[in-house]
Scaffold this motif. Structure first.
Motif, PDB file in Angstrom:
ATOM      1  N   MET A  57      37.165  39.598  46.128  1.00 38.52           N
ATOM      2  CA  MET A  57      35.806  39.609  46.860  1.00 38.52           C
ATOM      3  C   MET A  57      34.990  38.431  46.021  1.00 38.52           C
ATOM      4  N   LEU A  58      33.924  37.744  46.595  1.00 34.30           N
ATOM      5  CA  LEU A  58      33.201  36.649  46.098  1.00 34.30           C
ATOM      6  C   LEU A  58      32.621  37.457  44.863  1.00 34.30           C
ATOM      7  N   GLY A  59      32.053  38.448  44.729  1.00 34.21           N
ATOM      8  CA  GLY A  59      31.098  39.096  43.634  1.00 34.21           C
ATOM      9  C   GLY A  59      32.409  39.070  42.425  1.00 34.21           C
ATOM     10  N   GLY A  60      33.464  39.651  42.819  1.00 33.77           N
ATOM     11  CA  GLY A  60      34.235  39.765  41.429  1.00 33.77           C
ATOM     12  C   GLY A  60      34.860  38.141  41.031  1.00 33.77           C
ATOM     13  N   MET A  61      34.756  37.388  42.124  1.00 32.17           N
ATOM     14  CA  MET A  61      35.223  35.974  41.494  1.00 32.17           C
ATOM     15  C   MET A  61      34.114  35.329  40.592  1.00 32.17           C
ATOM     16  N   LEU A  62      32.759  35.746  40.966  1.00 30.48           N
ATOM     17  CA  LEU A  62      31.730  35.381  40.117  1.00 30.48           C
ATOM     18  C   LEU A  62      32.079  35.861  38.925  1.00 30.48           C
ATOM     19  N   LYS A  63      32.142  37.251  38.598  1.00 28.71           N
ATOM     20  CA  LYS A  63      32.449  37.927  37.484  1.00 28.71           C
ATOM     21  C   LYS A  63      33.631  37.395  36.764  1.00 28.71           C
ATOM     22  N   HIS A  64      34.599  37.200  37.495  1.00 29.55           N
ATOM     23  CA  HIS A  64      35.805  36.660  36.894  1.00 29.55           C
ATOM     24  C   HIS A  64      35.636  35.338  36.119  1.00 29.55           C
ATOM     25  N   LEU A  65      34.995  34.500  36.832  1.00 34.57           N
ATOM     26  CA  LEU A  65      34.880  33.126  36.371  1.00 34.57           C
ATOM     27  C   LEU A  65      33.760  33.217  35.100  1.00 34.57           C
ATOM     28  N   ALA A  66      32.836  34.202  35.187  1.00 34.86           N
ATOM     29  CA  ALA A  66      31.896  34.355  34.094  1.00 34.86           C
ATOM     30  C   ALA A  66      32.810  34.698  32.696  1.00 34.86           C
ATOM     31  N   TYR A  67      33.777  35.463  32.887  1.00 33.62           N
ATOM     32  CA  TYR A  67      34.746  35.938  31.906  1.00 33.62           C
ATOM     33  C   TYR A  67      35.450  34.756  31.347  1.00 33.62           C
ATOM     34  N   VAL A  68      36.043  33.826  32.490  1.00 35.81           N
ATOM     35  CA  VAL A  68      36.680  32.854  32.100  1.00 35.81           C
ATOM     36  C   VAL A  68      36.141  31.927  31.181  1.00 35.81           C
ATOM     37  N   ASP A  98      37.165  42.460  35.227  1.00 41.04           N
ATOM     38  CA  ASP A  98      36.102  41.832  35.556  1.00 41.04           C
ATOM     39  C   ASP A  98      36.130  41.723  37.002  1.00 41.04           C
ATOM     40  N   TRP A  99      37.196  41.721  37.799  1.00 42.27           N
ATOM     41  CA  TRP A  99      37.232  41.970  39.217  1.00 42.27           C
ATOM     42  C   TRP A  99      36.855  43.453  39.560  1.00 42.27           C
ATOM     43  N   ASN A 100      37.530  44.206  39.242  1.00 46.64           N
ATOM     44  CA  ASN A 100      37.201  45.744  39.683  1.00 46.64           C
ATOM     45  C   ASN A 100      35.962  46.091  39.277  1.00 46.64           C
ATOM     46  N   SER A 101      35.258  45.689  38.279  1.00 41.85           N
ATOM     47  CA  SER A 101      33.671  46.273  37.922  1.00 41.85           C
ATOM     48  C   SER A 101      32.671  45.440  38.752  1.00 41.85           C
ATOM     49  N   ALA A 102      32.845  44.440  39.383  1.00 41.35           N
ATOM     50  CA  ALA A 102      31.773  43.682  40.145  1.00 41.35           C
ATOM     51  C   ALA A 102      31.086  44.282  41.082  1.00 41.35           C
ATOM     52  N   PRO A 103      31.663  45.284  41.705  1.00 45.95           N
ATOM     53  CA  PRO A 103      30.801  45.946  42.868  1.00 45.95           C
ATOM     54  C   PRO A 103      29.796  46.809  42.141  1.00 45.95           C
ATOM     55  N   GLU A 104      29.917  47.225  40.835  1.00 45.76           N
ATOM     56  CA  GLU A 104      28.779  47.767  40.033  1.00 45.76           C
ATOM     57  C   GLU A 104      27.545  46.925  39.795  1.00 45.76           C
ATOM     58  N   ASN A 105      27.605  45.702  39.981  1.00 47.57           N
ATOM     59  CA  ASN A 105      26.277  44.935  40.032  1.00 47.57           C
ATOM     60  C   ASN A 105      25.895  44.173  41.164  1.00 47.57           C
ATOM     61  N   SER A 106      24.401  43.900  41.168  1.00 41.45           N
ATOM     62  CA  SER A 106      23.873  43.265  42.287  1.00 41.45           C
ATOM     63  C   SER A 106      24.452  41.659  42.311  1.00 41.45           C
TER      64      SER A 106
END
Length: 181
Positions: A57-68, A98-106
């Protein structure tokens, strides 16, 4: 050197004539801007959507790229400990946290996390480059798979973003029909 142009989506165009470092970061910044464009204007719910037969999902991608960003520029390149929230993650329990926890964020939280990570990465590169006469050739320690030079890190970041920009194209089109390269 003059600043690169900007395309119709607000993305900086990589320079066609410049030194290697400027060209590499020109492409990285173009790809970063592509992720910003592909996630711009989407709601929290849309960033959580999984419109294709994939858990991505795109939200997971944003969080993953923040981690990267944090991992490669702050941890590996600069030798610092991981920043929050990455320092508290139990990666062995969920390697895809990083991907799985993204739905917890706005949407705002995800965009801010990613944007902050990009800003910090730029600052860390500036510090790293200031300490080395030829920063791209400078050796970087890596705990897994051995050392490499900083050129490898920057090139890997381009590769990472390029892969995810393709994913973002498909996900965004499936969410709301928006297309463009």
């Amino acid at each position: 050197m003059t600043s690169p142009g900007v395309d119709e989506h607000g993305r900086p165009e990589p320079p066609q004539r410049a030194d290697e470092l400027t060209i590499l970061f020109g492409f990285l910044d173009h790809l970063r801007a592509t992720i910003a464009w592909k996630t711009d204007g989407l709601s929290t719910e849309q960033l959580r959507e999984r419109p294709l037969p994939t858990p991505m999902m795109l939200g997971g991608m944003l969080k993953h790229l923040a981690y990267v960003e944090d991992h490669w520029f702050c941890h590996v390149l600069s030798g610092r400990e991981p920043c929050s929230p990455w320092d508290a993650v139990q990666w062995e329990r969920d390697p895809d946290w990083d991907w799985n926890s993204a739905p917890e964020n706005s949407a705002d939280e995800l965009r801010a996390l990613w944007s902050s990570a990009v800003d910090t990465s730029r600052q860390q590169w500036g510090l790293f480059a200031a300490e080395h006469s030829n920063p791209l050739d400078s050796q970087v320690g890596r705990p897994v798979r051995g050392d490499m030079n900083a050129r490898w890190v920057v090139t890997h970041m381009i590769e990472e973003y390029a892969r995810h920009c393709g994913h973002a194209d498909l996900l965004r089109e499936a969410i709301d029909g928006a297309v463009g390269d």
